[in-house]
Design an enzyme around this catalytic site. Structure first.
Site, PDB file in Angstrom:
ATOM      1  N   CYS A   2      26.080   9.855   6.205  1.00 21.95           N
ATOM      2  CA  CYS A   2      27.825   9.964   6.068  1.00 21.95           C
ATOM      3  C   CYS A   2      28.286  10.434   7.560  1.00 21.95           C
ATOM      4  O   CYS A   2      27.803  11.042   8.427  1.00 21.95           O
ATOM      5  CB  CYS A   2      28.142  10.996   5.006  1.00 21.95           C
ATOM      6  SG  CYS A   2      27.609  10.597   3.658  1.00 21.95           S
ATOM      7  N   ARG A  27      26.185   5.799  10.520  1.00 23.65           N
ATOM      8  CA  ARG A  27      25.573   7.003   9.612  1.00 23.65           C
ATOM      9  C   ARG A  27      25.768   6.450   8.225  1.00 23.65           C
ATOM     10  O   ARG A  27      25.218   7.237   7.337  1.00 23.65           O
ATOM     11  CB  ARG A  27      26.468   8.330  10.096  1.00 23.65           C
ATOM     12  CG  ARG A  27      26.382   8.718  11.362  1.00 23.65           C
ATOM     13  CD  ARG A  27      27.595   9.724  11.521  1.00 23.65           C
ATOM     14  NE  ARG A  27      26.819  10.811  10.729  1.00 23.65           N
ATOM     15  CZ  ARG A  27      25.964  11.750  11.336  1.00 23.65           C
ATOM     16  NH1 ARG A  27      25.609  11.554  12.554  1.00 23.65           N
ATOM     17  NH2 ARG A  27      25.788  12.886  10.708  1.00 23.65           N
ATOM     18  N   TRP A  75      27.113   7.358   3.115  1.00 22.14           N
ATOM     19  CA  TRP A  75      25.924   6.580   2.644  1.00 22.14           C
ATOM     20  C   TRP A  75      25.740   7.427   1.414  1.00 22.14           C
ATOM     21  O   TRP A  75      25.451   8.828   1.376  1.00 22.14           O
ATOM     22  CB  TRP A  75      24.796   7.367   3.534  1.00 22.14           C
ATOM     23  CG  TRP A  75      23.412   6.358   3.653  1.00 22.14           C
ATOM     24  CD1 TRP A  75      22.904   5.138   3.898  1.00 22.14           C
ATOM     25  CD2 TRP A  75      22.396   7.194   2.985  1.00 22.14           C
ATOM     26  NE1 TRP A  75      21.884   5.088   3.585  1.00 22.14           N
ATOM     27  CE2 TRP A  75      21.410   6.238   2.968  1.00 22.14           C
ATOM     28  CE3 TRP A  75      22.116   8.403   2.417  1.00 22.14           C
ATOM     29  CZ2 TRP A  75      20.077   6.395   2.568  1.00 22.14           C
ATOM     30  CZ3 TRP A  75      20.900   8.441   1.736  1.00 22.14           C
ATOM     31  CH2 TRP A  75      19.822   7.745   1.966  1.00 22.14           C
ATOM     32  N   ASN A 101      29.618  15.924   4.472  1.00 20.01           N
ATOM     33  CA  ASN A 101      28.323  15.145   4.755  1.00 20.01           C
ATOM     34  C   ASN A 101      27.026  16.238   4.394  1.00 20.01           C
ATOM     35  O   ASN A 101      27.083  17.175   4.900  1.00 20.01           O
ATOM     36  CB  ASN A 101      28.191  14.549   6.232  1.00 20.01           C
ATOM     37  CG  ASN A 101      26.811  14.592   6.811  1.00 20.01           C
ATOM     38  OD1 ASN A 101      25.963  13.831   6.016  1.00 20.01           O
ATOM     39  ND2 ASN A 101      26.697  14.759   8.000  1.00 20.01           N
ATOM     40  N   GLY A 102      26.198  15.459   3.576  1.00 20.85           N
ATOM     41  CA  GLY A 102      25.043  16.513   3.141  1.00 20.85           C
ATOM     42  C   GLY A 102      24.633  16.374   1.759  1.00 20.85           C
ATOM     43  O   GLY A 102      25.213  15.453   1.225  1.00 20.85           O
ATOM     44  N   GLU A 491       5.136  -0.094  14.454  1.00 22.17           N
ATOM     45  CA  GLU A 491       6.393  -0.057  14.744  1.00 22.17           C
ATOM     46  C   GLU A 491       7.173  -1.790  14.665  1.00 22.17           C
ATOM     47  O   GLU A 491       8.250  -1.837  14.433  1.00 22.17           O
ATOM     48  CB  GLU A 491       6.700   0.345  16.239  1.00 22.17           C
ATOM     49  CG  GLU A 491       7.930   0.318  16.921  1.00 22.17           C
ATOM     50  CD  GLU A 491       9.132   1.031  16.097  1.00 22.17           C
ATOM     51  OE1 GLU A 491       8.830   1.770  15.188  1.00 22.17           O
ATOM     52  OE2 GLU A 491      10.251   0.820  16.513  1.00 22.17           O
ATOM     53  N   LYS A 495      10.316  -2.738  12.555  1.00 20.41           N
ATOM     54  CA  LYS A 495      11.494  -3.417  13.164  1.00 20.41           C
ATOM     55  C   LYS A 495      11.641  -4.672  12.251  1.00 20.41           C
ATOM     56  O   LYS A 495      12.846  -4.772  11.834  1.00 20.41           O
ATOM     57  CB  LYS A 495      11.133  -3.478  14.369  1.00 20.41           C
ATOM     58  CG  LYS A 495      11.256  -2.924  15.600  1.00 20.41           C
ATOM     59  CD  LYS A 495      12.772  -2.264  15.733  1.00 20.41           C
ATOM     60  CE  LYS A 495      12.908  -1.141  14.945  1.00 20.41           C
ATOM     61  NZ  LYS A 495      12.438   0.323  15.275  1.00 20.41           N
ATOM     62  N   GLU A 498      13.127  -3.505   8.580  1.00 25.44           N
ATOM     63  CA  GLU A 498      14.353  -2.960   8.503  1.00 25.44           C
ATOM     64  C   GLU A 498      15.296  -3.678   8.685  1.00 25.44           C
ATOM     65  O   GLU A 498      16.569  -3.534   8.108  1.00 25.44           O
ATOM     66  CB  GLU A 498      14.280  -1.592   9.177  1.00 25.44           C
ATOM     67  CG  GLU A 498      14.281  -1.487  10.582  1.00 25.44           C
ATOM     68  CD  GLU A 498      14.239  -0.226  11.186  1.00 25.44           C
ATOM     69  OE1 GLU A 498      14.511   0.925  10.773  1.00 25.44           O
ATOM     70  OE2 GLU A 498      13.816  -0.140  12.377  1.00 25.44           O
ATOM     71  N   HIS A 514     -10.527  -4.535   4.986  1.00 21.76           N
ATOM     72  CA  HIS A 514     -10.509  -3.678   3.541  1.00 21.76           C
ATOM     73  C   HIS A 514      -9.051  -3.668   2.632  1.00 21.76           C
ATOM     74  O   HIS A 514      -8.835  -2.776   1.863  1.00 21.76           O
ATOM     75  CB  HIS A 514     -10.453  -2.266   4.053  1.00 21.76           C
ATOM     76  CG  HIS A 514     -11.812  -1.916   4.961  1.00 21.76           C
ATOM     77  ND1 HIS A 514     -13.076  -2.168   4.365  1.00 21.76           N
ATOM     78  CD2 HIS A 514     -11.984  -1.649   6.063  1.00 21.76           C
ATOM     79  CE1 HIS A 514     -13.893  -1.761   5.436  1.00 21.76           C
ATOM     80  NE2 HIS A 514     -13.193  -1.272   6.450  1.00 21.76           N
ATOM     81  N   LYS A 613      21.442   5.712  10.495  1.00 22.57           N
ATOM     82  CA  LYS A 613      20.730   5.918  11.901  1.00 22.57           C
ATOM     83  C   LYS A 613      20.559   7.492  11.757  1.00 22.57           C
ATOM     84  O   LYS A 613      19.321   7.972  12.145  1.00 22.57           O
ATOM     85  CB  LYS A 613      21.616   5.718  12.848  1.00 22.57           C
ATOM     86  CG  LYS A 613      20.920   6.065  14.025  1.00 22.57           C
ATOM     87  CD  LYS A 613      21.272   4.762  15.428  1.00 22.57           C
ATOM     88  CE  LYS A 613      20.275   5.242  16.444  1.00 22.57           C
ATOM     89  NZ  LYS A 613      19.133   4.410  16.173  1.00 22.57           N
TER      90      LYS A 613
HETATM   91  C1  G6P Z   1      16.340   6.620  10.563  1.00 21.41           C
HETATM   92  C2  G6P Z   1      16.637   5.617  11.484  1.00 21.41           C
HETATM   93  C3  G6P Z   1      15.209   5.188  12.159  1.00 21.41           C
HETATM   94  C4  G6P Z   1      14.520   6.727  12.844  1.00 21.41           C
HETATM   95  C5  G6P Z   1      14.635   7.741  11.647  1.00 21.41           C
HETATM   96  C6  G6P Z   1      14.215   8.689  12.408  1.00 21.41           C
HETATM   97  O1  G6P Z   1      15.539   6.103   9.334  1.00 21.41           O
HETATM   98  O2  G6P Z   1      17.005   4.413  10.986  1.00 21.41           O
HETATM   99  O3  G6P Z   1      15.683   4.434  13.268  1.00 21.41           O
HETATM  100  O4  G6P Z   1      13.571   6.207  13.353  1.00 21.41           O
HETATM  101  O5  G6P Z   1      15.762   7.747  11.168  1.00 21.41           O
HETATM  102  O6  G6P Z   1      15.463   9.433  13.041  1.00 21.41           O
HETATM  103  P1  G6P Z   1      15.146  10.279  14.334  1.00 21.41           P
HETATM  104  O7  G6P Z   1      16.784  10.424  14.846  1.00 21.41           O
HETATM  105  O8  G6P Z   1      14.879  11.765  13.740  1.00 21.41           O
HETATM  106  O9  G6P Z   1      14.545   9.902  15.247  1.00 21.41           O
END
Ligand code: G6P
Length: 618
Positions: A2, A27, A75, A101-102, A491, A495, A498, A514, A613
């Site tokens: 948020c 956010r 969010w 927010n929270g 990773e 990517k 997501e 396995h 994010k």
């Molecule tokens: C969210 C974001 C990711 C990020 C993760 C951890 O899921 O979409 O891109 O890696 O949070 O966030 P941070 O800010 O702690 O790296």
């Protein structure tokens, strides 16, 4: 999660708030809403993006004339995304409204008691419960809004960043925080105040900010100095610590790229260089991470290091484990912050925790830090957002200096995190004599060439886009790697899933037999990170296993590779380098591959569905 923006001052509030909400959309973007106070306290809310809210206000010709207001981009946590659940939420008597927010953890008990007292809820949110609860405290204890706000918050369990506007106080905004971030900017003479979840909506107006601390309330009155009090003591005036914002407005723009994500991928030669700047000194032959120098001895003598992080940052942590164990010979454990905090971990006073976070606000990482701190451990942070909560709570740390990352999927922040971990591992290895001086100098000289090599990989952009065209319609993908390339496989898979919503899994290549091998058929793309390293022959066998099941192999190989290129259906080359630097190069084609597939599938790359994010809820 948020985003919160609020403004009070001489200017029109509406354009400032809307622009700020656009900046904070990363956010969360389930709904948006705004409250503007003039003769009346007007609240407008819509489902979906901030642009929907703007269209609605325009179409309905709503009154937006006001010098005080607040906006929210949501969010969803409690209650589905809808205009009813959107913030701001009014008190029942409509005297004031709040944005939040929270998460209010004790909201259901509060809600029940408020229902018993006759309150009727319109939304399913915990925020409306808080608004009604403040109203109830005001009435039952006969308090003014400022005191009722403070007393109500004392009784709240959970996390919050809140702004409140009251009809009866047209010259004042009230704000408070606990565990969720809130920044307050102001200009000379306190003529204009800007409040936001992070500094991005503020930077174009002023560079002077204060970061509200946990359990602090700000009383923000136009033309008057900011008043901050402790939630637990109405007579305690807290002296604000004024900080200067370091980034510029230009750093927030797309700079000619179609998406922030692409811009951020292409920024990596510079962001990695910026991260090394002042730290990697070839003339003197040293690495100096200034922010942690006071803890260097402790690090060198540590019996173990524990890395905690979430998401992409956790993948950087895994690379950190490989680097530190390999080069420094100190045992490292890498933990998901969300697991660590709830599994009653064994933490000793001589443990060193490295917390990695782009945003510096991730709720689980913050809580895991607090837990480790309470057990006496030393905490070192690796964060990107300057002044965010994690760097303010750790004992020491290093900023990644990647600049603002706006795309929800992390790219340049990840390579910057890996850069810091590589610097740290090399610095410690040198000091601990676990590598020779000659090797150290050889490696730091090579490290200095990595930003240019990242640029070389980016030059394959068109080839990767063509490859993405071929695979844009697949339903599944498997990513394999061994050693340093295993976290890269994780990773790469993250990517892809997501931003393109294709199911993708990352695996250590040898683990494939396995289980995941059962999934391989002639439609399954298998992306193998197969650069030259000590286990090159082993990964060749894994590729043979995939080919024997007719899987389609896309291999990331070293430029001078001969064998794997022949075995793979497609290959992308990266410049040859020592294996410790491979993660910084091999990640790049995987970011581009995911990006182009998502674009070709028509996905909203910068704002993927259901994600945010900055994850400020657990
Ligand atoms: C969210 C974001 C990711 C990020 C993760 C951890 O899921 O979409 O891109 O890696 O949070 O966030 P941070 O800010 O702690 O790296």
């Amino acid at each position: 999660m948020c985003g919160i923006v609020a403004y009070i001052g001489d200017k029109q509030a509406y354009p400032i708030i809307i622009k700020g909400l656009h900046r904070l959309e990363y956010r969360g973007y389930d709904s948006a809403g705004i409250a503007l106070l003039s003769e009346k306290l007007n609240v407008y809310k819509t489902k979906g993006r901030v642009s929907n809210l703007e269209d609605y206000i325009k179409k309905e010709n709503k009154d937006v004339f006001s010098n005080i207001g607040m906006g929210h981009t949501r969010w969803a946590t409690h209650g589905e995304p809808s205009s009813t659940n959107a913030h701001p939420h009014f008190s029942q008597n409509q005297e004031f409204a709040i944005i939040h927010n929270g998460i209010i953890e004790n909201y259901s008990t509060l809600k029940e008691s408020l229902i018993d007292k006759g309150y009727v809820f319109k939304s399913d949110t915990d925020t409306e419960v808080l608004a009604f609860f403040i109203e109830e405290v005001m009435k039952s204890k006969n308090l003014n809004i400022e005191d009722a706000f403070r007393v109500a918050l004392k009784n709240i369990v959970g996390a919050y960043a809140i702004v409140l506007i009251s009809k009866n106080k047209p010259d004042t905004l009230y704000a408070a925080r606990k565990a969720s971030p809130l920044v307050i900017g102001f200009d000379k003479g306190y003529k204009n105040y800007y409040i936001a979840s992070d500094a991005t909506p503020i930077v174009e107006h002023t560079k002077k900010v204060i970061y509200l601390k946990d359990e602090e309330i700000a009383i923000i009155k136009k033309g008057e100095e900011l008043k901050i009090i402790d939630i637990n003591n109405k007579n305690s005036f807290v002296k604000p610590i004024i900080k200067e914002l370091e980034f510029t407005l230009e750093a927030l723009a797309k700079g000619g790229f179609e998406h922030f994500m692409l811009k951020e991928i292409f920024e990596q030669p510079h962001s990695v260089r910026d991260c090394m700047r002042g730290r990697l000194n070839l003339d003197k032959g040293v690495i100096a991470l200034g922010g942690i120098s006071n803890y260097e001895e402790k690090l060198l003598n540590a019996k173990r290091l524990i890395i905690i992080a979430c998401g992409t940052s956790w993948h950087a942590g895994l690379i950190g484990e490989y680097l530190i164990e390999n080069l420094v010979r100190i045992p490292v454990e890498v933990e998901y912050a969300s697991e660590f905090r709830y599994r009653n971990p064994i933490i000793n006073e001589d443990d060193i925790i490295i917390a990695i976070s782009q945003s510096g606000e991730t709720a689980d990482t913050l809580a895991a830090i607090e837990l480790a701190k309470s057990k006496g451990a030393t905490i070192i942070g690796i964060c990107n957002v300057v002044g965010s909560s994690i760097p303010r709570t750790t004992h020491a740390g290093s900023y990644t200096h990647a600049g603002p990352e706006i795309g929800v999927a992390s790219t340049k922040a990840f390579t910057a995190q890996v850069t810091i971990l590589t610097l740290l591992a090399l610095q410690l290895a040198y000091k601990k004599n676990t590598i020779t001086k000659t090797k150290f100098f050889e490696l730091i000289n090579e490290f200095d060439t990595i930003p240019d090599k990242i640029q070389e990989v980016l030059n394959f952009n068109d080839k990767i886009e063509e490859l993405a065209e071929k695979f844009k319609d697949v339903s599944n993908a498997l990513y394999l790697g061994r050693g340093y390339n295993y976290p890269i496989a994780l990773e790469g898979a993250l990517k892809l899933k997501e931003i393109s919503y294709i199911h993708a899994e990352g695996y250590p290549a040898a683990e494939m037999k396995h289980g995941p091998i059962a999934l391989i058929d002639d439609k399954m793309p298998v992306i193998v990170i197969a650069t030259h390293n000590g286990i090159y022959e082993k990964i060749k066998s894994n590729i043979r296993e995939v080919k024997a099941r007719k899987g389609i192999v896309i291999a990331i190989v070293s430029e001078n590779d001969k064998d794997i290129k022949k075995m793979a259906d497609y290959s992308i080359e990266i410049p040859p380098c020592n294996e410790i630097f491979v993660p910084l190069l091999a990640t790049i084609p995987l970011q581009l591959f995911a990006y182009y597939i998502a674009v070709k599938r028509g996905c909203d790359v910068d704002k993927p569905r259901n994600l945010a994010k900055s994850v400020t809820v657990e």
